[in-house]
Design an enzyme around this catalytic site. Structure first.
Site, PDB file in Angstrom:
ATOM      1  N   ASP A  26     143.965  80.308 101.196  1.00 59.92           N
ATOM      2  CA  ASP A  26     144.551  81.253 101.695  1.00 59.92           C
ATOM      3  C   ASP A  26     145.878  80.726 100.889  1.00 59.92           C
ATOM      4  O   ASP A  26     146.237  80.731 102.483  1.00 59.92           O
ATOM      5  CB  ASP A  26     144.377  82.117 101.800  1.00 59.92           C
ATOM      6  CG  ASP A  26     145.054  83.384 101.628  1.00 59.92           C
ATOM      7  OD1 ASP A  26     145.427  83.620 101.167  1.00 59.92           O
ATOM      8  OD2 ASP A  26     144.270  84.184 102.937  1.00 59.92           O
ATOM      9  N   LYS A  88     156.061  82.666  98.267  1.00 60.99           N
ATOM     10  CA  LYS A  88     155.126  82.618  96.946  1.00 60.99           C
ATOM     11  C   LYS A  88     155.960  84.257  95.827  1.00 60.99           C
ATOM     12  O   LYS A  88     155.340  84.084  95.029  1.00 60.99           O
ATOM     13  CB  LYS A  88     154.487  83.333  97.600  1.00 60.99           C
ATOM     14  CG  LYS A  88     152.721  83.623  96.628  1.00 60.99           C
ATOM     15  CD  LYS A  88     151.710  84.400  98.198  1.00 60.99           C
ATOM     16  CE  LYS A  88     150.425  84.689  97.540  1.00 60.99           C
ATOM     17  NZ  LYS A  88     149.572  84.705  98.023  1.00 60.99           N
ATOM     18  N   GLU A 189     142.559  87.667  95.056  1.00 60.75           N
ATOM     19  CA  GLU A 189     142.467  87.324  96.122  1.00 60.75           C
ATOM     20  C   GLU A 189     141.313  88.277  97.228  1.00 60.75           C
ATOM     21  O   GLU A 189     140.819  88.356  98.423  1.00 60.75           O
ATOM     22  CB  GLU A 189     143.476  87.411  97.208  1.00 60.75           C
ATOM     23  CG  GLU A 189     144.203  86.305  97.899  1.00 60.75           C
ATOM     24  CD  GLU A 189     145.871  86.521  97.582  1.00 60.75           C
ATOM     25  OE1 GLU A 189     146.083  87.917  97.534  1.00 60.75           O
ATOM     26  OE2 GLU A 189     146.989  85.844  97.739  1.00 60.75           O
ATOM     27  N   ASP A 211     144.211  95.332  99.880  1.00 57.95           N
ATOM     28  CA  ASP A 211     145.114  94.009 100.292  1.00 57.95           C
ATOM     29  C   ASP A 211     146.331  94.185 100.579  1.00 57.95           C
ATOM     30  O   ASP A 211     146.949  93.769  99.376  1.00 57.95           O
ATOM     31  CB  ASP A 211     144.355  93.022  98.998  1.00 57.95           C
ATOM     32  CG  ASP A 211     144.760  91.391  99.486  1.00 57.95           C
ATOM     33  OD1 ASP A 211     146.016  91.419 100.392  1.00 57.95           O
ATOM     34  OD2 ASP A 211     144.480  90.823  99.146  1.00 57.95           O
TER      35      ASP A 211
END
Ligand SMILES: [Zn+2]
Lengths: 657, 211
Positions: A26, A88, A189, A211
């Protein structure tokens, strides 16, 4: 009567498909986690202090050293100029796209050398692409896994936000490659989280995965059934996350300082310190009602009292946006909130009590957090890695998060693949020329839901040349978009009217050209060349194994159609192939495979001829063909293969709207 | 189940891997087990349904998932790149068929196509039906004038009701073999679906504007 292809006790090319353990990663905005599923239960890998979270922070030393994780995060305060976090958010981004982040990035961002390329960041004296920084994080995670397993790890399932666009997905895959990892699959994810609940907790039915990570928000609806995990709809915002909460609180603190008459303007490094203090405050307020924090900048100290209710009022508008997106996703899939059987929480920001309260109200049930929201994605990735390497029965059916289209006259987007289409998918659309005699056409590929090109994300432009000069509107150019199971797009185009077809196939690329990628690979891996050779060798072995199995099966089924000489020849070749496959000479393997295919051709022809004469046609074929699953393949061998039809691309479906 | 694909067999083909004969309908070679490329079938044939407008949604899901479980490229991770590419083509074809059968709009368009009619909702088609045109303008104006969520919701409810009505009417028209009527209902359905999108956009805009 049947030819024995294998010597007793010997299986063909034993190492052709031999694989080590594949890991699940992850790769988060704020923190990353690595997990493995080697045995029965998946295991999250922890450091000596029992911590699973590896801060996605990289510190670059003046001496060229690289430190990832907790140590790097600690240096954030002392040596902010050398430390990079939240990378990211920049994956696959060009400089022009970062306006909405305006000044919130605590490091210097520069445009790429080429127009539209991925941004670069300046740290120490190095100029780094986000791909390189991400690769450093992945390397650290890979090292953690290798230490834990005591063996080399070369394969991984890496997760990405469902809402990541094509550019960010490609960049992530490139980063893994730089870190020496082959990506078995990019998994969204939320899908990974659902997989963790489905496989580890036996959850079944309609599930919503909420999420809220550091930099992105995703909502996915999935139907979990025995073995099949089907994503029904997904939505999200690639620029909304827990970091935004932090920035709101930081802005409040800075405004309070100003109100107290403090004039010092914080530098980039000091801004990082403020954000670090804010994160601490936010975490404290998840469990306690109020607190006071002290900030010292430029010799000026200020005190800031903050209670949970204030934090909640600050972040409520952002939360409302996530709930509105959640409702849209439900509508996309045609469900009401109350039909959802479970709401799974993912991401550190879902620890905020307000998030859980609001979701409880929307869905009419308490959200699930049986698996740690910070670890659930890595667990799911590890389970998927195991499923893919061991060939287990689990299957993930995911969708495209964003519509893909092409620019037409006037800057209007013509959608070719609508969002929430199940992948892999191929769809085609026909376009025509607008000028007499036009021989070229510029295709501009975009991604997004808006109607005008300016409001969508540009994925790339390419030109189709060699269109026969016809009157305007006469040419028929068929543009096909194909999205693979990783969510990556390939575009091809061809002109069909005149039989002259000009075709072009393009992988949209973002800043990292093949040349640049090759250079980075060279720099990052001494063994890049060997690695490539190894991969080609494995492929040759896999292909050899297929051919041997096909031959054995054909001889077992209709061996009587082969002459004794042919059998002897085929047997000899099969034997040689097995010997070659045990070695490392790829060309030798491929050459022998080709010879075997050639030698077996007359035998194959006789089989087909007999079927055509009717001896085998009709009922019997239908009966035997019934339900052969791929794994039910007879372990025998061989055949002529040869003039194999090239893998046909899917007949791209004509669209109807 | 051999193939969901119903019927045909046709002349035997040669398997691409072992080169032996297989029926045209085979998904896998019965001799060597290799997955075969997808055939050019329409959505009904691929999932093994009769060409009717009424479909059993649960059965579509069941067949689709069953076939994906056998044909999806993830089932072939240890196979050669060629087999993986073929599996990918199969999965793409299945996804296309699934999307077509599940969506009343695409399903109806395919049925008209099967009957040799050109789709009334293809590219660049505009609304020809004057009554629908009038209604379209009126609803669009109402939507543009709506300033609060309640007003937008009201229009949304109407669109949803019209959507259901169109689907019922499509079923009746196809059932009675009245293709002109089906074609008109399909145009209307297409229009209401487009409007539903606009309604959602408007609602999001108002929600965001309100903060
Ligand atoms: Zn075969």
């Amino acid at each position: 009567m049947l030819l024995q292809i294998h010597e007793p006790g010997q299986t063909p090319t034993p190492h052709a498909t031999e694989r080590g353990v594949a890991i699940g990663i992850d790769l988060g905005t704020t923190n990353s986690v690595v997990a493995i599923a080697a045995g029965e239960t998946p295991e999250v890998l922890r450091d000596e202090n029992g911590k699973a979270l590896v801060p996605s922070v990289v510190a670059y030393g003046e001496d060229g050293s690289v430190e990832v994780g907790e140590g790097a995060r600690r240096r954030l305060l002392d040596d902010p100029g050398a430390v990079v976090g939240s990378i990211k958010r920049l994956m696959g981004r060009a400089a022009g796209e970062l306006k909405h982040l305006g000044g919130t990035l605590p490091y210097e961002v520069e445009p790429a050398d080429d127009q539209g390329g991925m941004v670069r960041i300046r740290v120490q004296d190095r100029r780094l692409s986000p791909v390189e920084v991400s690769a450093d994080i992945l390397r650290a995670l890979r090292a953690r896994a290798e230490t834990s397993l005591g063996q080399t790890v070369t394969e991984a399932v890496v997760t990405v936000p469902a809402y990541f666009d094509d550019a960010a997905r490609s960049a992530t895959k490139d980063a893994a490659r730089l870190a020496g990892l082959t990506v078995l699959r990019l998994v969204n994810e939320p899908t990974a989280a659902a997989l963790a609940y489905g496989l580890d907790k036996g959850a079944e039915g309609l599930y919503a995965i909420y999420d809220l990570g550091g930099g992105t928000f995703d909502i996915s609806l999935l139907r979990l059934e025995k073995g099949v995990f089907q994503v029904l709809a997904t939505g999200g915002d690639a620029a909304l996350g827990g970091d935004d909460f932090d920035h709101l609180i930081a802005e409040r603190f800075l405004a309070e300082r100003k109100a107290q008459g403090l004039v010092h303007r914080p530098s980039i490094g000091e801004a990082k310190q403020v954000l670090a203090a804010v994160r601490l405050a936010k975490e404290c307020l998840s469990t306690q009602e109020r607190g006071e924090w002290r900030i010292e900048l430029g010799g000026e100290t200020s005190r800031h009292a903050l209670d949970r209710a204030t934090v909640e009022s600050l972040i409520r508008p952002l939360l409302a946006r996530t709930l509105s997106i959640t409702q849209s996703a439900l509508e996309d899939a045609g469900f009401r909130p109350t039909e959802v059987q479970g709401v799974v929480l993912v991401g550190g920001s879902t620890r905020l009590p307000l998030v859980r309260r609001e979701l409880g109200t929307l869905f009419g049930r308490e959200p699930l957090a049986d698996i740690d929201p910070d670890e659930v994605v890595a667990v799911g990735a590890a389970l998927q890695a195991r499923a893919l390497t061991r060939g287990e029965g689990t299957l993930l059916l995911d969708v495209t998060p964003l519509s893909l289209g092409i620019e037409t006259m006037g800057g209007i987007v013509e959608k070719v693949i609508p969002r929430n289409s199940p992948i892999p998918v191929a769809m085609a659309q026909e376009f025509t020329t607008y000028q007499d005699g036009q021989t070229g056409m510029l295709l501009h590929v975009v991604q997004g839901e808006r109607e005008t090109v300016a409001e969508c994300r540009s994925l790339g432009r390419f030109e189709l040349k060699g269109i026969p000069p016809l009157t305007a509107g006469a040419a028929r150019i068929r543009v096909t978009f194909a999205v693979d199971a990783d969510g990556l797009l390939t575009v091809s185009a061809e002109e069909k009217t005149t039989g002259v077809s000009a075709a072009i196939e393009v992988k949209p690329s973002y800043g990292l050209g093949e040349d640049e990628m090759a250079r980075m690979l060279r720099e990052s891996m001494e063994h890049a060349q060997e690695d490539m050779e190894r991969r080609l060798l494995i492929e040759a072995r896999v292909e050899a194994e297929r051919v041997l199995l096909a031959l054995a099966a054909a001889l077992k089924a209709e061996g009587e159609l082969a002459t004794p000489e042919e059998r002897a020849q085929l047997q000899n070749l099969a034997h040689e192939i097995r010997k070659a496959a045990a070695g490392a000479d790829r060309d030798l393997i491929n050459g022998l495979v080709e010879r075997l295919e050639e030698t077996g051709r007359p035998f194959a022809q006789r089989r087909v001829d007999r079927a055509l004469q009717g001896a085998l046609a009709g009922h019997r074929l239908d009966e035997v063909e019934a339900d052969m699953a791929p794994d039910a393949r007879a372990a025998a061998g061989s055949g002529s293969s040869g003039a194999a039809r090239t893998s046909s691309r899917v007949p791209a479906a004509p669209r109807n709207d | 189940m051999t193939e969901a694909a119903g019927g045909d067999s046709g002349a035997p083909h040669a398997c691409w891997s072992c080169h032996g004969p297989i029926t045209a309908a085979a998904l896998f070679c019965h001799v060597c087990g290799a997955v075969q490329p997808p055939r050019p079938l329409d959505a009904f044939a691929r999932l093994g349904f009769p060409g009717r407008f009424e479909v059993d949604a649960a059965e579509i899901d069941k067949r689709y998932r069953g076939l994906q479980q056998r044909l999806h490229p993830d089932r072939f991770t240890k196979r050669s790149p060629r087999e993986r590419a073929i599996a990918e083509s199969q999965a793409m074809s299945l996804n296309d068929a699934y999307e077509t059968l599940k969506d009343p709009l695409k399903r109806a368009a395919l049925l008209l196509e099967r009957a040799g009619r050109s789709s009334p909702i293809g590219e660049n088609r505009t609304i020809q039906d004057p009554a629908l045109l009038m209604e379209a303008m009126e609803v669009r104006e109402a939507l543009a004038a709506a300033t609060d969520l309640a007003a937008v919701e009201a229009i949304g409810k109407r669109a949803a009701a019209e959507d259901r009505r169109c689907i019922e009417a499509l079923g009746a028209a196809f059932g009675a073999g009245e293709l002109d009527k089906a074609s008109r209902q399909l145009t209307a359905l297409k229009y209401w679906r487009k409007l539903a999108e606009e309604i959602r956009g408007r609602r999001a805009a108002i929600a965001h504007g309100a903060g």
